[in-house]
Structure formats: C-alpha cells, structure tokens
Design a protein around this motif. Sequence first.
Motif, PDB file in Angstrom:
ATOM      1  N   ASP A  46       0.956  -1.368   0.029  1.00 50.47           N
ATOM      2  CA  ASP A  46       0.056  -0.114  -0.159  1.00 50.47           C
ATOM      3  C   ASP A  46       0.995   1.111   0.113  1.00 50.47           C
ATOM      4  OD1 ASP A  46      -2.176  -1.679   0.170  1.00 50.47           O
ATOM      5  OD2 ASP A  46      -2.192  -1.474   2.267  1.00 50.47           O
ATOM      6  N   ASN A  47       2.003   1.354   0.531  1.00 50.68           N
ATOM      7  CA  ASN A  47       2.888   2.558   0.856  1.00 50.68           C
ATOM      8  C   ASN A  47       3.899   2.514  -0.193  1.00 50.68           C
ATOM      9  OD1 ASN A  47       1.396   3.036   3.099  1.00 50.68           O
ATOM     10  ND2 ASN A  47       2.623   1.755   4.505  1.00 50.68           N
ATOM     11  N   TYR A  48       4.427   1.495  -0.818  1.00 51.23           N
ATOM     12  CA  TYR A  48       5.448   1.644  -1.619  1.00 51.23           C
ATOM     13  C   TYR A  48       5.068   1.309  -3.067  1.00 51.23           C
ATOM     14  CZ  TYR A  48       7.213   1.355   3.073  1.00 51.23           C
ATOM     15  OH  TYR A  48       7.150   1.568   4.574  1.00 51.23           O
ATOM     16  N   TRP A 120      10.052   8.292   5.812  1.00 53.17           N
ATOM     17  CA  TRP A 120       9.362   7.404   4.868  1.00 53.17           C
ATOM     18  C   TRP A 120      10.501   6.560   4.037  1.00 53.17           C
ATOM     19  CZ3 TRP A 120      10.423   6.202  -0.192  1.00 53.17           C
ATOM     20  CH2 TRP A 120       9.420   5.467  -0.953  1.00 53.17           C
ATOM     21  N   GLN A 123      11.267   4.005   7.086  1.00 51.08           N
ATOM     22  CA  GLN A 123      10.306   2.921   6.908  1.00 51.08           C
ATOM     23  C   GLN A 123      10.354   2.015   5.720  1.00 51.08           C
ATOM     24  OE1 GLN A 123       6.598   5.200   6.893  1.00 51.08           O
ATOM     25  NE2 GLN A 123       6.699   5.573   9.152  1.00 51.08           N
TER      26      GLN A 123
END
Length: 401
Positions: A46-48, A120, A123
């Motif tokens: 979802d984030n990358y 970011w 993470q």
Amino acid sequence: MSQYILLNRIRVQNANAIAGFTWGVPAITHFLGFTHNLSRKLNQSDNYSGISLTGCSVIIHEHHVHTYGDYGDRFTQSRNPPYLTSHDKASAPPVIEEGKMNMTVSLLIEVEGRVGNATWVEQLTAWIEKQSLIQRLAGGTILDIADVKLVDTQEKRDRYALKSKLLPGFVLMDRSSSLEKHYQTLQQESPNAELLDAWLDFSAFKQQARPKCDQISKYLEKGFKQDEATYATLLQDWQKHLGHVPYQQDSIPDLLKEHFSTLNAQKYKTLLAQWQQYLEPDEKTPADWERLPKPEAKGFLVPIMIGYKAITPVYDNSEIANTRDSKTPVCFVEAVHSIGEWKSAHRLRTEADFLESIWRYDYQEHWYLCKQDTAHEVISELNETTTEEAVTTTDDDYEDD
C-alpha cells in the motif's frame, strides 16, 4: 540522480554454488530474481507501490564452497531422511547431489520512483530488510544483513562513503565483449572455430609443454657472472623468450642459436644435447608444463551463466504436466554462458561506473538474459538525467590497477 538500496553484507548459508557448466558463485539470475521478487512485493504494498527495483550490482566479500579433496574439487554431499508419507522410511536416505556454499554478498539495487522524506525512507529500508530476511537468496538461507540504506552516487562524497562500505569486495562485471572479440580472432586464425572454443579458452585449465631448459639457464647465468659484457644480451634474450607462454620453436632468438653453434661439442656435450632437444623436441623429450594464459591477461576473468535460451515454443500451462502452478505458461530452456570479471570495488569511481555495474533483465525472442549496459549506453543515460560534470568527475585518491 542515480539512487540505490544497499543491502550491505548479506550472510547466506547453503546457497547454490552451481550455475550451468560453472561452479563457485551463484548465477546472476539468482540475484536478479531476488531483486525482482522484492520489486513485486513493493508494487503490491500500500505504501510503496510507486517504487520499482530495476536491477542490481553484485559485490562478493567472502565465499566458502562446500568442497573437499586435495584440490577442493569434490562437493560435500548430504543424506536427507525421508519426510513425506509416500517415502519409504525403511530404506537408506538418498544422497542429494548438489553444490552448496556460504557467502557474504552486498547487493546495490537500482531504485526507480519518487522517494519520500527521511521518515518514509527509514520505513522503506526497514520494510525491505524485513522482506529480504524471509526470502531465500540463490536457494540459501539469509542469516543476517548488516545494514540496509538508501544511497546515491551523484556527489563525490557519497561515492566515497559507498565505496568504504563495499570494501573489501569484488564487483561482477559483464565481459561478453571480450568473448566476442576473442571469437573473431579465432575465426581469423581458423574459420572452423566455434564460439564454444573461444569460451573454453577463458574457462578451461590449459597447459602446454616446454622442453626442459634448466642447464641452458644455468649456463647463461654462470656466463653472465664471469663475463657480463659477452653474456648480458644473451641472458636478456633468453629470459625474454622464457617469458613468452606458450613455447614456440620459431620464437627462439637467432643470437642464442648462433652462440650455441660455436660451443665445443666435447666440452659441452650434456648442455648441447639439451639445447638440441629444446630446438627440436619430440614425444620423448623431457618437459615442464606451463599454464596457458587466458586470451586477455588483464583482469580476473571467469566463466559465468547469464540467462537462458528457449529450445521449445511457449506452451499453455494445461499442456504440460507437473508444473509449479496452474496458470503460468511454460517454456523449456537451456543455460546461456558468457564471461565475467571480478573487479575490485575501489575501481568504481564515477557515477557512470556504478551505473555500468548494474545487471538488468534483457528479453528478446527466445532469449532470457541478464546484461549490463555498455559504457556508451550508461553515459547516454546519465546525460538525460544529470549534468556533464557528474559523468566526467573522477576520484584522485585511488591509483589504477
């Protein structure tokens, strides 16, 4: 700007040490497969999902192949006890014929996509480290990763910092051009020469006999000590001749032939007998064996596997039995081999050098290969994204090999 994810010093246990006809280090397909799997997981997250991993550079720090014997030429085998209910547990466990190794390797993975802020990035690197530790690399288990960091090579100080992490280590470079060049040379000498002949000149251990010449060397060295003016040129020509491998009769200096023709046959009977055998050897002549050099003396050149060549059409999955899944099309292939070079990491000086070390997939009809961009392609690519100064800047702290 060229950005990379550095997986620094990955310790791998029981990795596959056999690659096609070669052994000693896993095939480059293993490392690109590892990178590709990480990239697929990024795209599904979802984030990358905006980040892609498009290739990687391979730097070996340490390796230990599981072999034994006087020359380390026999693989250590193992017996694995049966574990499935269908296996016969009463019989002796089978010997699994495979080559394994432990290694410490760093992967410099090329990153494409928009990178966020420092939080970011932190993470992202933590996520990549976690996913990497649960993957296998070349069939081996990853025990530890020293560090995972986002790096770039645009600035000189950044390249210094990156190289300090990679040293001591050796980068695998593609030298297919050397194989092609040597093949063309062989064809000029013999039109029937095949590409396999050129590849074997790089990979095979070849030796050639040189007639024994110990008495000749002792005679010239002794003469030099007694009469330097007379024997200086003779000894120099002789040592230069011995430096040429392999032995060739037509390369024996004429000056030496003239000198030995003037010696007294009775006084130097044993010496002249050896000289005559050196001039005209036969199958009974005593000899020393010399290892033949590889076609290109510069660089640590090794045979490598770089991909696959299709030997059948692509079949629908339903047409082939016992496939790994029920959806993916199937094609039968054979291994493709080429030549690589292990180059010390300190020789990566410019941004172009780092970019040139990146291996990427190259797919053409019937060919599934791993390749590196040539220097010309790298510079063209950098010109589109960086300034001319970034391409031409060099580091003065290291001498050329």
